[in-house]
Each structure stands twice: as structure tokens, then as C-alpha cells.
Motif scaffolding. Structure first.
Motif, PDB file in Angstrom:
ATOM      1  N   ASP A 257      66.299  34.212  34.243  1.00  0.00           N
ATOM      2  CA  ASP A 257      66.846  33.260  33.998  1.00  0.00           C
ATOM      3  C   ASP A 257      67.560  32.486  35.324  1.00  0.00           C
ATOM      4  O   ASP A 257      67.886  32.832  36.480  1.00  0.00           O
ATOM      5  N   PRO A 258      67.225  31.312  35.619  1.00  0.00           N
ATOM      6  CA  PRO A 258      67.329  29.936  36.529  1.00  0.00           C
ATOM      7  C   PRO A 258      68.839  29.867  37.256  1.00  0.00           C
ATOM      8  O   PRO A 258      69.217  29.405  37.767  1.00  0.00           O
ATOM      9  N   THR A 259      69.706  30.562  36.485  1.00  0.00           N
ATOM     10  CA  THR A 259      71.146  30.435  36.608  1.00  0.00           C
ATOM     11  C   THR A 259      72.046  31.555  36.838  1.00  0.00           C
ATOM     12  O   THR A 259      73.379  32.469  37.119  1.00  0.00           O
ATOM     13  N   ASP A 260      70.629  32.548  37.588  1.00  0.00           N
ATOM     14  CA  ASP A 260      71.739  33.510  37.287  1.00  0.00           C
ATOM     15  C   ASP A 260      72.526  33.757  38.824  1.00  0.00           C
ATOM     16  O   ASP A 260      72.795  35.636  38.974  1.00  0.00           O
ATOM     17  N   GLY A 261      71.290  33.893  39.490  1.00  0.00           N
ATOM     18  CA  GLY A 261      71.422  34.038  41.515  1.00  0.00           C
ATOM     19  C   GLY A 261      71.166  35.392  41.646  1.00  0.00           C
ATOM     20  O   GLY A 261      71.075  35.763  42.678  1.00  0.00           O
ATOM     21  N   VAL A 262      69.860  35.362  40.625  1.00  0.00           N
ATOM     22  CA  VAL A 262      68.560  36.805  41.484  1.00  0.00           C
ATOM     23  C   VAL A 262      67.276  36.096  41.544  1.00  0.00           C
ATOM     24  O   VAL A 262      67.416  35.455  40.244  1.00  0.00           O
ATOM     25  N   VAL A 263      66.515  37.077  41.727  1.00  0.00           N
ATOM     26  CA  VAL A 263      65.294  36.945  41.106  1.00  0.00           C
ATOM     27  C   VAL A 263      64.646  38.293  40.450  1.00  0.00           C
ATOM     28  O   VAL A 263      65.261  39.237  40.541  1.00  0.00           O
TER      29      VAL A 263
END
Length: 332
Positions: A257-263
Motif C-alpha cells: 500500500d503506497p499510503t501506509d507509511g511502511v515498506v
């Protein structure tokens, strides 16, 4: 009304000495963006660029089309997004500017090339970090970008970043999103090699017959160790979005998810088992972790990889870290 710059990246062959940094890899696919050529020169923009420009003009926008064939030419366009000079002398993006940028992309690697230059332009040196920069970021909010896929029909199984994000693909719809839409902020991966990742990276390769080539390396996500360097690794996926969520049907990333703040990181390793009859079987174990940063230390001499579609080889430690909400796209 807005001034809109429609930026197309020309082939690195069009520029003396190459052009877009990243060892030229960021221009991967640039030749595809030039449908009509005279010799080595890209002479005319693609039809989607002209259609988007016409749609913008019909709405009263002042439009300029630019083909950039070098980092310097990209930077000339990005300078139009600067805010007025700050007391601390830092170059900063203007959140209230009346200039908007659309990047016409033949590949995700081309979009990454532009975002990479935005980061180079606006990231302050560590010694001059301003007080108004968020504590979990090394860059300010980068200017919002309109994305114009140069193949509007491409979608579905091919899953470029525009398709993953559900961005408009029709030139008129892209124009409407840039003029009337909303900004959707997305996470960005920076790395200590000086580049950025928008979608993800996949480390590993196959031979000429398509058989995977195993490699060894240490893979750490924050404090979690996915491989200590002794395992034969089939593939390592580093996901911001979901472009590398599967490898030949093998699920790697479960919920990028490119909006969850994690890789999200996944490592696939072969595991040998034996049946009740003693027959040897090989299955693949996928180890996963999420975190703020990931480090890969290859044990082999060179590990091939794809990063936003750009090819490269990893021969020493590389770290990626998350910049939450650092970049943004215009969406309808």
C-alpha cells in the motif's frame, strides 16, 4: 488559470553523454516514447500529448510541451515549481503555485526519473535541515504531478503504476484531473544510492531457459532478519506499491500500500522436503516483514535487479527507507 507544462522524456540517445542519471537506467523505455524519429532525434510528440494539450487549452490553461533529454533539461522545468526564496536560502516547492506539471510516461522508470530530480532539487542537506520539515521525512511535500500514460489503452494485467493507482489514462481525463482533481499523496522510497523507488524493486534473475538463479545475501527489515546471508534466495521483493507482488504465480507481497507509511519486503527461498516414499520435493518459503527501512547486503558478486522497471546490478549494501506521503499525483 494555470500554466501547465507537459513534460516528455526523450531517448538518452538524443542527448550527448546520456542524460537522466541512474547510469542511464532511468531512461529505460524512453525510445518507446518517441513514435516518430528522424535519425537519432525525437521530432514529434505522441498523439496523447497533443490530445492532452488540446484539452487543457480548451479549458483556458496556458500549455507548454517540453521534451527533456538530460537531467539539466528536466531541472529547468522543475525550477518553475519553486517557491519564492526562503530566509534560510533553501530551494523549496511552492504549494500555492499556479504552474502544474504533467509527465508523459512510456514507463514507470521515466516517471521515477522526474521524481528523482524533484528529490535532488528540494531535499535539504542534513546540516541545513529546517525546523518546518516533518520528523519522519528528509524531503518536503513534493509538487503534485499529473501522469499521462503514453499508451492510454494499457491497463489490466500489465499493471503499470498508473493502473495500480487507478489514475486516468485518457488524455482529456488527465487534463481534467490536473485542473479540477485532487492531490493524492503517496509514500516514496529513497535509497542510499541516491535514487528513489515509486513502485518497488525485485532482486534476482533467471537464466536463458527461464530458470531462477539463486543468490545469497543478508536482508533486514528494521530489526527483522529475513535472510542471514546463507540461504539461496530465489527473489527478494521490496514493495511500495504492488508491481512486484508476484513472481511467476508465486505470491510475494501480500498487501503493498503506497499510503501506509511502511515498506513491505518478501524473500523467497527454496526448501527441500521428502515424501513418505523418500522422493525429494522442492517448495518455496516466502518470508515477509514490514517496516520503515530495508537493507540488502549481497554475498554474491553481482545481483541483478529491477527497480521501477529499470535494470541494474547490486554489488554492495543498499538501503531503502520510507518517506511517508512525500510525493503526489493528480487524480479525478
Amino acid at each position: 488559470m494555470y500554466d501547465v507544462v507537459l513534460l516528455t522524456l526523450g531517448s538518452e540517445r538524443d542527448a550527448p553523454g546520456g542524460g537522466c542519471g541512474d547510469g542511464g537506467a532511468c531512461c529505460s523505455g524512453a525510445a518507446e516514447a518517441a513514435p516518430e524519429k528522424t535519425g537519432e532525434r525525437c521530432e514529434t510528440p505522441r498523439v496523447p500529448v497533443l490530445a492532452c494539450a488540446e484539452a487543457l487549452t480548451a479549458r483556458g490553461a496556458r500549455v507548454e510541451t517540453v521534451t527533456a533529454r538530460s537531467d539539466a533539461e528536466i531541472d529547468e522545468v522543475l525550477a518553475r515549481l519553486d517557491a519564492p526564496p526562503r530566509p534560510d536560502g533553501l530551494t523549496w516547492p511552492d504549494p500555492d503555485g499556479k504552474t502544474r506539471l504533467i509527465v508523459a510516461t512510456a514507463s514507470d522508470a521515466q516517471l521515477r526519473a522526474v521524481v528523482r530530480r524533484l528529490v535532488r532539487r528540494y531535499a535539504p542537506p542534513p546540516s541545513r535541515r529546517p525546523a518546518d520539515l516533518a520528523g519522519n521525512r528528509t524531503v518536503p511535500d513534493l509538487p503534485t504531478i499529473g501522469v499521462l500514460p503514453l499508451d492510454p489503452a494499457r491497463s489490466g494485467g500489465q499493471r503499470d503504476l498508473a493502473a495500480q493507482l487507478g489514475l486516468p489514462r485518457d488524455p482529456a481525463a488527465v487534463a481534467a484531473a490536473v485542473l479540477d482533481g485532487t492531490a493524492r499523496r503517496l509514500d516514496l522510497l529513497r535509497n542510499d544510492g541516491g535514487s528513489v523507488t515509486l513502485d518497488g524493486a525485485l532482486l534476482g534473475a533467471a537464466d536463458d531457459q527461464g530458470r531462477p538463479l539463486h543468490w545469497r545475501g543478508r536482508v533486514e527489515v528494521d530489526d527483522a532478519v529475513l535472510s542471514d546471508g546463507e540461504d539461496p534466495i530465489l527473489a527478494c521483493a521490496i514493495g511500495n506499491a504492488g508491481g512486484y507482488a508476484q513472481l511467476d504465480g508465486l505470491p510475494l507481497l501480500t498487501g503493498p500500500d503506497p499510503t501506509d507509511g511502511v515498506v513491505e519486503v518478501a524473500v523467497a527461498v527454496p526448501v527441500v522436503t521428502r515424501s513418505a516414499l523418500g522422493r525429494k520435493k522442492i517448495r518455496f518459503e516466502v518470508r515477509r516483514a514490514r517496516g520503515r527501512a530495508v537493507a540488502v547486503i549481497p554475498r554474491d558478486e553481482k545481483v541483478p535487479f529491477l527497480d521501477d522497471g529499470a535494470e541494474g546490478e547490486l554489488s554492495r549494501k543498499r538501503s531503502w527507507w520510507t518517506e511517508p506521503g512525500a510525493w503526489a499525483v493528480w487524480t479525478s
